[in-house]
Design an enzyme around this catalytic site. Sequence first.
Site, mmCIF file in Angstrom:
data_model
loop_
_atom_site.group_PDB
_atom_site.id
_atom_site.type_symbol
_atom_site.label_atom_id
_atom_site.label_comp_id
_atom_site.label_asym_id
_atom_site.label_seq_id
_atom_site.Cartn_x
_atom_site.Cartn_y
_atom_site.Cartn_z
ATOM 1 N N ASP A 275 0.864 -1.166 0.000
ATOM 2 C CA ASP A 275 0.000 0.000 0.000
ATOM 3 C C ASP A 275 0.908 1.226 0.000
ATOM 4 O O ASP A 275 2.084 1.158 0.344
ATOM 5 C CB ASP A 275 -0.956 -0.004 1.207
ATOM 6 C CG ASP A 275 -2.134 0.950 0.992
ATOM 7 O OD1 ASP A 275 -2.071 1.797 0.065
ATOM 8 O OD2 ASP A 275 -3.122 0.866 1.751
HETATM 9 C C1 BGC Z 1 -4.990 3.242 0.042
HETATM 10 C C2 BGC Z 1 -5.036 2.247 -1.100
HETATM 11 C C3 BGC Z 1 -4.913 2.995 -2.398
HETATM 12 C C4 BGC Z 1 -3.603 3.762 -2.402
HETATM 13 C C5 BGC Z 1 -3.324 4.537 -3.689
HETATM 14 C C6 BGC Z 1 -3.774 4.130 -0.050
HETATM 15 O O1 BGC Z 1 -3.827 5.148 0.896
HETATM 16 O O2 BGC Z 1 -5.010 2.560 1.279
HETATM 17 O O3 BGC Z 1 -6.240 1.524 -1.035
HETATM 18 O O4 BGC Z 1 -4.996 2.119 -3.479
HETATM 19 O O5 BGC Z 1 -3.643 4.700 -1.326
HETATM 20 O O6 BGC Z 1 -4.129 5.637 -3.798
#
Ligand code: BGC
Length: 711
Positions: A275
């Site tokens: 993530d």
């Molecule tokens: C989220 C993810 C997301 C990523 C990219 C993160 O803060 O938890 O689910 O895909 O950001 O935007």
Amino acid sequence: MLRFRRLASVLVVAGTLTGGLAAVTAVSGPASAQAATSASTDCPWTDPGLPVATRVSELMAKMTTGDKISMVHGSVGSYAGNVAAIPSLCVPSLTLEDGPAGVGDNLTGVTQLPAPVDAAATWDPADTQQYGAVIGAEDKGKGVDVDLGPTVNIVRDPRWGRAFEALGEDPYLTGQLGASEIQGIQGQGVMAQVKHLAVYNQETNRNTPLDNAIVSERTMQEIYLPAFSDAVNAGVASVMCAYSTVNGVDACENPYLQKQVLRDQFGFGGFVTSDWLGTHSTVPAAKSGLDMEMPGALDYGLTLEAAVADGQVPQSTLNTMVSDILTQMFKFGLFDSSDTGSSTATVTSPGHQATARDIAEQGTVLLKNSGDALPLDTATTKSIAVIGADASAAAQTSGGGSSAVTSSGTVTPLQAITSRAGSGVTVNDADGSSLNPVGQAVAAARKSDVAVVFASDYETESSDLTSINLPGGQNQLISAVAAANPNTIVVLNTGSAVTMPWLNQVKGVLEAWYPGQEDGNAIASVLFGDTDPSGHLPVTFPKSLSDVPASTPAQWPGTNGQVQYSEGLDVGYRWYDAKGIAPLFPFGYGLSYTSFSYSGIRASGPASDGTVTVTADVTNTGQRAGADVAQLYVGDPAAAGEPPQQLKGFDKVSLNPGETKQVTFTLPVAKDFSYWDSTAHAWTVAPGTYTIGVGDSSASLPLQTTVDISG
Ligand code: BGC
């Protein structure tokens, strides 16, 4: 959540912040070039006729360590995630974009689909597959190679800020619907990245060591991991690891999750991405199966290169990481054709909007309908009060964060009701803009035959709700309107369960979730009976917050650096059933404008192929066509130590008045009549008598039978 898309610039990640936000500086310059992709003598691996494994090994034989390192972290570019191309080796760039409800990150010209919880409320894998197909098609048009979705984390608590972007509280429902959505996305030639592995259930302490889930192996295997197994079985190309810490080990450097479970147990052959800013180490992350750091190179990049050079990370580990990524890039044809998509393209279409509307209609749940107050009949209803900011001025069509999608044209409830009601019906609008919104609403309600009150909450990634009561005086507003008009209908736009202190005062309640840009059209269609409501709840609605499974601070959001998952397996309806707590509305519940009956249950097996077959008849006993969700729950023998009953099958059936259809459930014994034995570290079948209940909610299972399993 990254909200820093700028099409004319590329972005450099300049530092780490907890909470999932990247500090970025914009610098001018072109996005990384796509590599030439035609087969050439310099790049024989671009020949699509060669087997994928051959193409991967031929390419890797020509890659320097630096080339390989560049494949395993994010780079500058105009998408949420970008892996740079290597033009000299004909390697194209890899682009990753949110997310679970359509193309997000502020891109425009896209379809704002209903929230995933709304798609889950359809209880229809054909719908979630179609939902995925729209997401995949729009990603393709936008030049996105990897869709960052679906979110298959279990809704452990209704306060979770991301409950709306998940598929409910049950692992079986989540797994089935997530798998069909993945097939929809990947059927468009776009990789899905299922997220977030695993045990990620809160925003309050997200991406900090405080979100340290203390959770048993059995609970993980039975509740928090099965949907990832279903995703792998559906062929998912990629997995995103979570911000959570699991039993003291960061999810993104957790060998149990990323190696033992994902690869060895589930047989995953794709790649794992962190993530965003969720990578917290170099050597442990690389050695535990994290293939790619996103969005930059804070822990991989030069640090990883040095760790490989001094042997802390074996070269073979780096090779596996790169080959995991390249294998999917070859499989999805990234080397075979130039990417024609563009982030500036308009990809929404009437067809995609029709899907958005259809899913919002199918996912709307009729919770109460006293005296057949609904559907509205324009022959007798000559005036309608449409009340609440949510009906017009501030229609709540989407949750916030990385799964938010920009609407390309919202139809509000006020617009759609006015248009559907026609010229013979007066619509009295009370949008809450007056200095005395309750007075305005009561006045509109008094002069109308029917009052429809729209009420909403707002869930967003990065923060949790502190309460499950409707915010901002909306409960008082509904009570005041109900006191002024005996024919009051409430339409809820919420991301998960809310309390309803006014329930006995109103005639009808619809839960329409966050319905996306076709909001008004879908709700009007249900209100006026053009669509029969057939959504069912994918989450339990409790009577009060004190009833929820994780009601103590130690359980949620945690104390002393630990989050105790002490409710164990008793998540969602499993908890309410085990404790004998009556919810406001049970999991699986949903009414229709017609009525259904269940009869003729028959169970046979186990057969020689290891399956039990259960059949039952569903009859439409009412006057209108409609659809019901037949649900099958299994109760294990006491020795298994399982919750009282668990969903193991469902089938949405459309029936004309008087029509009967047989539903058939095929239940593999090894999967559906087993529990996780933490001593054997394996699924085990407890011998004994299992109960089977069939009906149309977890609390209404009129058909009951038993099956004897010998173990
Ligand atoms: C989220 C993810 C997301 C990523 C990219 C993160 O803060 O938890 O689910 O895909 O950001 O935007």
